[in-house]
Design an enzyme around this catalytic site. Structure first.
Site, PDB file in Angstrom:
ATOM      1  N   LYS A  85      36.443  33.834  49.743  1.00 19.49           N
ATOM      2  CA  LYS A  85      37.145  33.701  51.025  1.00 19.49           C
ATOM      3  C   LYS A  85      36.438  34.476  52.120  1.00 19.49           C
ATOM      4  CE  LYS A  85      41.661  33.091  48.864  1.00 19.49           C
ATOM      5  NZ  LYS A  85      42.998  33.655  48.621  1.00 19.49           N
TER       6      LYS A  85
ATOM      7  N   LYS B 171      41.161  42.624  44.063  1.00 23.82           N
ATOM      8  CA  LYS B 171      42.563  42.259  43.890  1.00 23.82           C
ATOM      9  C   LYS B 171      43.243  43.294  43.011  1.00 23.82           C
ATOM     10  CE  LYS B 171      45.221  38.833  45.300  1.00 23.82           C
ATOM     11  NZ  LYS B 171      45.151  38.245  46.653  1.00 23.82           N
TER      12      LYS B 171
END
Length: 394
Positions: A58, A76
């Protein structure tokens, strides 16, 4: 893109509850990585590893050499705990205390599945952190000004909903609208079903409804609410609790309640999975009749299911593009590409998402591949450029 070993992977066990938490840093760029923190029962290290890799993609996909926004690496966090559990907040605080050195030095994080930004901010403060994104501060030219700008942006509300809660859904909606426009399908009369009415799903439903689409089904933890004539999205949004569950007292006479999985088989052209990962598998994909699946959630369609869907002519717009708007908006605002203004933020986001989706779909058509393969190819071309310009740490 071929997977490579992450820069950091750790598992934490809460000494009080026994809950486990995970942190994966896939890649560092200028020493920093970006990616949210989720909390859900059943969360695993493999899941968080995949999500961290997605964040790397992303960041790369939104790279613009002319922008102030500096691309970061991907990371994450995840906690295996039910966010509705009365002890969940304590688990969150203890997790953040445990990973505090990483948040201070290299991991910028925020809300994800099961957690709101307000909750993350409160827990981060209790854990002794200045901010959940403080690792990026050394990269800013004017840290006090940048922090004020982001705080001002989060204070903006649009029709009673915070701008920070809306930008992600705006990006998802724009991705769907771009696909419809390329196919020559009019917005009005096109039907959509949404799984999940939390931050991402709720905002997506709002923007699609306002664009003229008919939302015929929404699913939450209690089941699926359907109305072939169209649901009143604003009424449902106003009747949500903090976890996106709709108070059934708000339903109209034409609204019906069906089991939770009914959103998959809704008579709709567009499906938007906006809740859990792995929602579409090889067994339930065959019941889908929609033409497009727009991945507002992270990893909602399993790879083998996607191959089967593609063979049936169903297009999956991948999460690495579709739900990237929230992350990008944070950094556009912090670095100064956009100000704390809703119309400016929405306009910038729509232009960026439309350009990215157009590039992805054109690449897929040219290469004869899926949109996901095309998105990964675009990211693979940009990552070395980012590394050459800014350096990377593996």
């Amino acid at each position: 893109m071929p997977a490579s070993a992450p820069s950091l992977s750790l598992t934490w066990t809460d000494h009080l509850s026994g809950c486990r938490g995970f942190l994966v840093v896939d890649r560092l760029v200028r020493g920093v990585a970006s990616g949210g923190l989720r909390m859900r029962p059943g969360c695993t290290l493999d899941e968080v590893t995949g999500l961290a890799r997605g964040m790397t993609l992303k960041e790369a996909l939104h790279y613009d050499p002319e922008a102030r926004y500096v691309p970061l690496g991907g990371a994450k966090g995840g906690i295996d705990c039910d966010p509705r559990d009365p002890e969940a907040y304590g688990v969150l605080v203890r997790y953040l205390r445990a990973v505090r050195p990483y948040v201070e030095s290299c991991w910028t994080t925020g809300e994800d599945l099961g957690l709101s930004q307000d909750l993350v901010d409160r827990a981060a403060a209790e854990a002794g952190l200045v901010s959940s994104i403080q690792a990026v501060y050394p990269l800013l030219d004017d840290e006090p000004g940048a922090r004020r700008r982001l705080a001002d942006a989060f204070a903006v509300e649009v029709d009673g909903i915070g701008l920070g809660e809306l930008v992600g859904g705006c990006g998802v909606a724009e991705a769907a609208l771009t696909a419809l426009d390329r196919a020559g399908v009019p917005h009005r009369g096109t039907r959509v079903a949404v799984q999940g009415l939390g931050t991402m799903g709720g905002a997506t439903a709002r923007f699609l409804a306002r664009a003229g689409l008919t939302v015929v089904a929404v699913a939450d933890i209690k089941g699926t609410i359907v109305n072939p004539a169209g649901l009143d999205v604003e009424v449902l949004l106003a009747a949500r609790d903090g976890h996106g569950t709709v108070d059934r007292a708000a339903l109209r006479p034409g609204d019906r309640e069906l089991p939770g999985g009914a959103w998959l088989t809704a008579d709709a052209e567009v499906l938007v999975p906006a809740a859990v990962s792995y929602a579409v598998d090889t067994s339930n994909q065959e019941r889908i009749t929609a033409r497009w699946i727009v991945e507002a959630a992270n990893m909602p369609v399993l790879p083998e299911a996607e191959r089967l869907l593609a063979a049936r002519g169903v297009t999956v717009l991948p999460d690495v593009v579709v739900n990237s708007g929230t992350n990008a908006w944070w950094w556009w605002t912090l670095f100064g590409d956009v100000g704390p203004d809703a119309p400016e933020a929405f306009a910038y986001l729509r232009r960026s998402m439309r350009g990215l989706v157009e590039s992805m779909l054109t690449r897929a058509q040219t290469d004869g591949t899926t949109p996901r393969a095309a998105a990964h190819a675009l990211a693979e071309e940009r990552l070395p450029v980012i590394a050459e310009r800014f350096g990377s740490y593996r």
